[in-house]
Design an enzyme around this catalytic site. Structure first.
Site, PDB file in Angstrom:
ATOM      1  N   TYR A  60       0.822  -1.213   0.000  1.00 44.72           N
ATOM      2  CA  TYR A  60       0.000   0.000   0.000  1.00 44.72           C
ATOM      3  C   TYR A  60       0.858   1.266   0.000  1.00 44.72           C
ATOM      4  CZ  TYR A  60      -3.881  -3.063   1.502  1.00 44.72           C
ATOM      5  OH  TYR A  60      -4.839  -4.063   1.609  1.00 44.72           O
ATOM      6  N   HIS A  88       0.192 -11.623   1.594  1.00 43.33           N
ATOM      7  CA  HIS A  88      -0.786 -10.837   0.840  1.00 43.33           C
ATOM      8  C   HIS A  88      -1.421 -11.618  -0.313  1.00 43.33           C
ATOM      9  CE1 HIS A  88      -1.757  -6.387  -0.257  1.00 43.33           C
ATOM     10  NE2 HIS A  88      -2.773  -7.175  -0.483  1.00 43.33           N
TER      11      HIS A  88
END
Length: 273
Positions: A37, A95
């Protein structure tokens, strides 16, 4: 782990610190970020400045594909700790189920035993890969964070998570507004019955389905509204009506689709974090 947290996906590093401070001020104690992110540092700064003791906060981050493998993951855990300005992470997830995620998971198990991680888990693992990991890992994943909303309720995946003792966590609980989510007639009608919005109704549905949620908003008023879902319960007939909205397929990407896998793995090679 709080049942409702605050997610910072697609929140810029410049805006993220303010958003997390607003979220903590509104009452959130769980913050979800990820290496990819690009805003772990902003989350760390907000945690440092928010005035709430670190032990009262629950921080989640995720190891990106480019950091797969034992050595890469081990080094990335140290970087995430530094960026988040903390000596432990409450929950660390893999992830995406690509690259040497077994090697990454071994590094996570090691950091877990050393106390640097309070819990470890995965994200975007479909039942086949989740079962494989659960069968052979030394530490069972505590959480699997997958796309889950009223249009894609992950019923089969949910049952396998329950079977293996893995907590189901939703990313994208509002489907990012797709399919006219916020004006859906079923959610709107049921919400009116309780004096709640369609968004609050959708969150309540997931919570009552034993799914942890991490809605995102950059507006404090909406952050507060998203948190205001613990003063009512949906009746079974309302739960059934919302269950009927399930279309059983992703609105974003399918990890069984070869083109999607190529896109994500190529992104893992090119996006270094």
């Amino acid at each position: 782990m709080p049942k409702l947290g605050y997610g910072v996906y697609q929140v810029s590093n410049e805006e993220c610190e303010r958003c997390v401070l607003d979220a903590v001020s509104a009452g959130y104690r769980s913050i979800d970020t990820a290496q990819s992110y690009g805003n772990e540092e902003a989350v760390g700064s907000a945690v440092e400045k928010c005035g709430v003791p670190r032990q009262q906060l629950f921080l989640t981050t995720k190891i990106w594909i480019s950091n797969a493998g034992y050595e890469n993951a081990k080094a990335s855990i140290e970087r995430s700790l530094k960026k988040l300005k903390t000596d432990y992470i409450d929950l660390l997830l893999i992830h995406q189920p690509f690259g040497d995620y077994y090697g990454a998971y071994r590094a996570m198990e090691e950091a877990y035993k050393d106390g640097k991680l309070r819990a470890i888990g995965v994200s975007n693992f479909y039942p086949d890969r989740l079962i494989d990991l659960c069968q052979f890992a030394e530490v069972t994943p505590a959480v699997n964070q997958v796309e889950t909303h009223v249009f894609h309720q992950q019923k089969t995946a949910h049952e396998y998570m329950k079977k293996y003792g893995v907590q189901h966590e939703s990313w994208g609980p509002f489907a990012e507004g797709r399919k006219d989510f916020f004006s859906n007639p079923v959610l709107t009608k049921i919400g009116a019955k309780y004096g709640k919005s369609s968004a609050q109704t959708a969150l309540r549905f997931l919570l009552q389905s034993d799914v942890v949620v991490i809605p995102k908003s950059t507006h404090k008023e909406r952050m507060e509204q998203n948190l205001d879902v613990f003063d009512f319960s949906l009746e079974e007939e309302d739960m059934e009506a919302i269950r009927a909205l399930d279309e059983g397929e992703s609105l974003f990407f399918n990890h069984y689709d070869p083109a999607t896998v190529e896109m994500l793995t190529n992104m893992g090679k090119t996006r270094k974090v």
